[in-house]
Design a protein around this motif. Structure first.
Motif, PDB file in Angstrom:
ATOM      1  N   TYR A   1      12.449  -7.267  -9.525  1.00 13.23           N
ATOM      2  CA  TYR A   1      11.706  -6.433  -8.572  1.00 13.23           C
ATOM      3  C   TYR A   1      10.205  -6.659  -8.688  1.00 13.23           C
ATOM      4  CZ  TYR A   1      15.645  -4.039  -6.555  1.00 13.23           C
ATOM      5  OH  TYR A   1      16.784  -3.779  -5.844  1.00 13.23           O
TER       6      TYR A   1
ATOM      7  N   LEU B   1       4.871   1.533  -2.094  1.00 11.56           N
ATOM      8  CA  LEU B   1       4.102   0.710  -3.030  1.00 11.56           C
ATOM      9  C   LEU B   1       2.620   1.062  -2.942  1.00 11.56           C
ATOM     10  CD1 LEU B   1       5.575  -2.882  -2.671  1.00 11.56           C
ATOM     11  CD2 LEU B   1       5.860  -1.297  -4.551  1.00 11.56           C
TER      12      LEU B   1
ATOM     13  N   TRP C   1       7.865  -7.609  -5.655  1.00 13.48           N
ATOM     14  CA  TRP C   1       6.715  -6.811  -5.252  1.00 13.48           C
ATOM     15  C   TRP C   1       5.467  -7.656  -5.058  1.00 13.48           C
ATOM     16  CZ3 TRP C   1       7.825  -2.759  -9.611  1.00 13.48           C
ATOM     17  CH2 TRP C   1       8.802  -1.857  -9.158  1.00 13.48           C
TER      18      TRP C   1
ATOM     19  N   LYS D   1       6.541  -5.811   3.208  1.00  8.02           N
ATOM     20  CA  LYS D   1       6.517  -4.691   2.266  1.00  8.02           C
ATOM     21  C   LYS D   1       6.161  -3.388   2.970  1.00  8.02           C
ATOM     22  CE  LYS D   1       4.206  -7.205  -0.737  1.00  8.02           C
ATOM     23  NZ  LYS D   1       3.516  -7.728  -1.937  1.00  8.02           N
TER      24      LYS D   1
END
Lengths: 349, 302
Positions: A77, A96, A81, A89
């Motif tokens: 992950y 995030l 990210w 995203k």
């Protein structure tokens, strides 16, 4: 050259031999295999990275960990990210933080970051878990695995929850896998022969005698746990970038089982055991997967029911534990004979 | 409201205690951490229905009246456990605890995938004793009938087990074996009988958990034993490995903690309840690494 020096030199050939073995495997598959075999080779090398990382802790300390799949999960992950496209995203992972949502790193620093985050996590959680005695520590690592899985499956804004994160750059070829596998093998060999590695193996052989000799079991276990988590994190990132899709359940019990099966069948006691175990089990899994898809023999088509792959591997694992408890390599390492390394004539007793 | 929480805590804690007892019993006599216990539970659940990969469950054994059904399922659980002992763990009798643990993990995977092949991967709806879901008023709280039955039967099981361990010969031998297996054998305790007995009991306890789970959730899923087994493990560690009263006490404590967290956590944090629970456990172990009730044999002798 004394015999001791010759042996020490010979033990240095182990990582080189293992890397050469893997390189030959990649070359053979590249020369004779089809596309799907090429994918299998890349997957195998990712598993070598994972299992050698796993071995750094389990092999040297003798404590079985059920939590290393969680480090792979975190690694995968983290890499997702930092490498996914920002527009992706903002769509999928709305929770995030800004700097992470805008990040668009190259895959190599992303893999290193994946390992580093996993290692930090291991340092923090290991500080608590590794204070327990062996068996209780194993169970606590299992609780840790379940904890990470629960968090990842429910923290939807950041991890996407149980729905998969898609669109990871699929860059992992067999050669990328070989590079990381080689790095893991070198680090594992260096750690195993370092002062900390030797001290840790002393505690594996006899905890009481080792602590009577002034070895701080906890400190060395924690060191090995951290290094080991680094490579599991990297392995997880590679897995994500190999398949292109990640999901918390892809890094849960079945991965734990596969890693343990490879380590136990190859032999928990040596680095070569870990590598050979991965090769043997991966080849067996590939065969079984093809059988599950169905094979035509003459006029009849034979297909194993889905799930029989795990059953057969589980049974093989139990049989190995009963009849060859130390694994295929029985704790030995592949290395060139000491006499060759030193030159036969010069070896003195 | 608080009374309701108390009943919730008692029934959940009771299930955890029974599962933890099943694990602690086997650990006590042969230092085996049985990672297949959750699959024993799942196996007992699936023994209720006819094998098929269809989405709808057809009751096989599950259609029998309770007086036949309960003993039969307990026997299935005990039988599976004894068979595992005979086929897998007896050949490994002298292996290290680590090897035993890994073997039981592999056995669990084999059983789970066996169920998967026979029954398919999708969860199936089962209605076992649906009339028990009706709430009854008790001391001013609305309590489902099932919860009362669970609490009562947990207490009965625990009492029976305590009497058996304290009064019967095999119980005495089991406690002796848990204390010091080598010494017990020298004094004439029959190793095979004690170990097989412990496995049979453990399997029957797993089947008890299975019945309660099915009646509560109404679902059969091949993965259903996993979560409860994990909590049971944690209970045995927190209770002190191999200590039976410790396992029971810790099981109830975890049930209570779980219900309390569910009630106390803000709504958005509730999906993470189990994560908090496991975190809490790690915290407890930091303060008392040997568990709350450490068995005398927990420290290796030199």
């Amino acid at each position: 050259m004394t015999e001791h020096q010759a042996r020490k030199l010979a033990s240095l050939t182990t990582p080189l031999l293992l890397i050469a073995l893997l390189a030959v495997f990649v070359l053979l598959v590249g020369a004779f295999g089809d596309r799907s075999l090429g994918r299998m080779a890349a997957e195998t090398l990712i598993r070598v990275t994972l299992v050698v990382g796993f071995w750094i802790f389990v092999g040297n300390s003798g404590v079985v960990s059920f939590g290393h799949a969680a480090f792979a999960c975190v690694g995968a992950y983290v890499s997702a990210w930092v490498t996914l496209k920002p527009e992706m995203k903002t769509l999928l992972l709305t929770g995030l933080p800004d700097w992470l949502a805008q990040a668009e790193w190259h895959v190599l620093p992303a893999a290193v970051a994946a390992g580093a985050v996993a290692a930090v996590l291991a340092l923090v959680t290991g500080a608590a878990i590794l204070r327990l005695s062996g068996i209780a520590a194993s169970i606590a690592t299992f609780a840790f695995l379940a904890m990470v899985n629960t968090i990842w499956a429910n923290w939807t804004p950041v991890t996407g929850g149980t729905s998969s994160v898609v669109g990871l750059a699929r860059y992992v070829s067999p050669w990328v896998g070989l590079g990381w596998a080689a790095a893991a093998i070198v680090v594992a060999a260096v750690y195993a022969t370092s002062a900390s590695g030797l001290a840790l193996r002393a505690t594996r052989e006899d905890e009481v005698a080792a602590s009577a000799s002034g070895i701080d079991r906890y400190r060395h276990r924690l060191a090995a746990y951290t290094v080991s988590a680094f490579f599991c994190g990297v392995g997880g990132a590679l897995m994500g970038h190999f398949i292109g899709v990640i999901n918390p359940d892809g890094f849960y019990l079945s991965l734990t089982f596969l890693m343990l099966a490879m380590l136990v069948m190859g032999g928990i006691g040596s680095l070569s055991g870990a590598v050979v175990g991965v090769l043997v089990v991966s080849i067996a899994v590939e065969g079984l997967v093809r059988l599950e898809k169905g094979v035509t023999l003459g006029a009849t088509e034979i297909a194993l029911p889905a799930g029989s792959q795990e059953i057969l591997i589980g049974l093989a694992m139990i049989l190995v534990l009963i009849f060859r408890p130390a694994g295929l390599l029985a704790g030995r390492d592949l290395s060139l004979p000491a006499a060759w390394v030193a030159g036969r004539a010069k070896t003195t007793k | 409201m608080t009374l309701q929480l108390l009943f919730d805590a008692l029934s959940l804690g009771g299930i955890y205690a029974i599962a933890a007892l099943g694990i602690a019993l086997i650990f006590g006599v042969m230092k085996l951490v049985n990672f297949a216990h959750g699959q024993f539970i799942a196996f007992a659940v699936f023994a209720l229905i006819v094998p098929s990969t269809d989405a709808v469950a057809v009751m096989g054994l599950g259609a029998a009246p309770a007086l036949v059904l309960v003993p039969a399922i307990l026997a299935v659980g005990a039988g599976l456990a004894v068979a595992s002992e005979y086929l897998v763990f007896r050949p490994l009798r002298n292996a290290s605890p680590v090897a035993l643990m890994v073997a039981s993990f592999a056995l669990g995977v084999v059983i789970q995938n066996g169920l998967l092949v026979a029954y398919g991967g999708r969860p199936k709806a089962i209605s076992l004793w649906p009339e028990l879901g009706k709430p009854v008023a008790l001391l001013g709280a609305e309590v489902p009938m099932l919860q009362i039955i669970v609490i009562v039967s947990v207490l009965v099981v625990l009492a029976l087990l305590a009497v058996m361990l304290k009064r019967s010969r095999i119980g005495l031998e089991m406690r002796a074996a848990a204390e010091d297996f080598g010494m017990a054998r020298l004094l004439g305790v029959r190793a095979n009988a004690v170990i097989a007995g412990a496995f049979a009991l453990s399997g029957a306890l797993a089947a008890t958990v299975a019945l309660v789970l099915v009646a509560q959730t109404g679902v059969a899923d091949v993965r259903m034993g996993g979560q409860i087994m994990l909590v049971a493990f944690i209970a045995t560690v927190v209770g002190g490995m191999g200590s039976l009263p410790g396992a029971v006490a810790a099981g109830f404590a975890l049930g209570a903690a779980s219900v309390a967290l569910q009630a106390a956590l803000p709504i958005e944090a509730r999906p993470f309840r189990d994560a908090f629970l496991y975190g809490l456990v790690i915290l407890v172990l930091l303060l008392r690494p040997q568990g709350l009730f450490a068995a005398a044999s927990a420290k290796p002798r030199v």
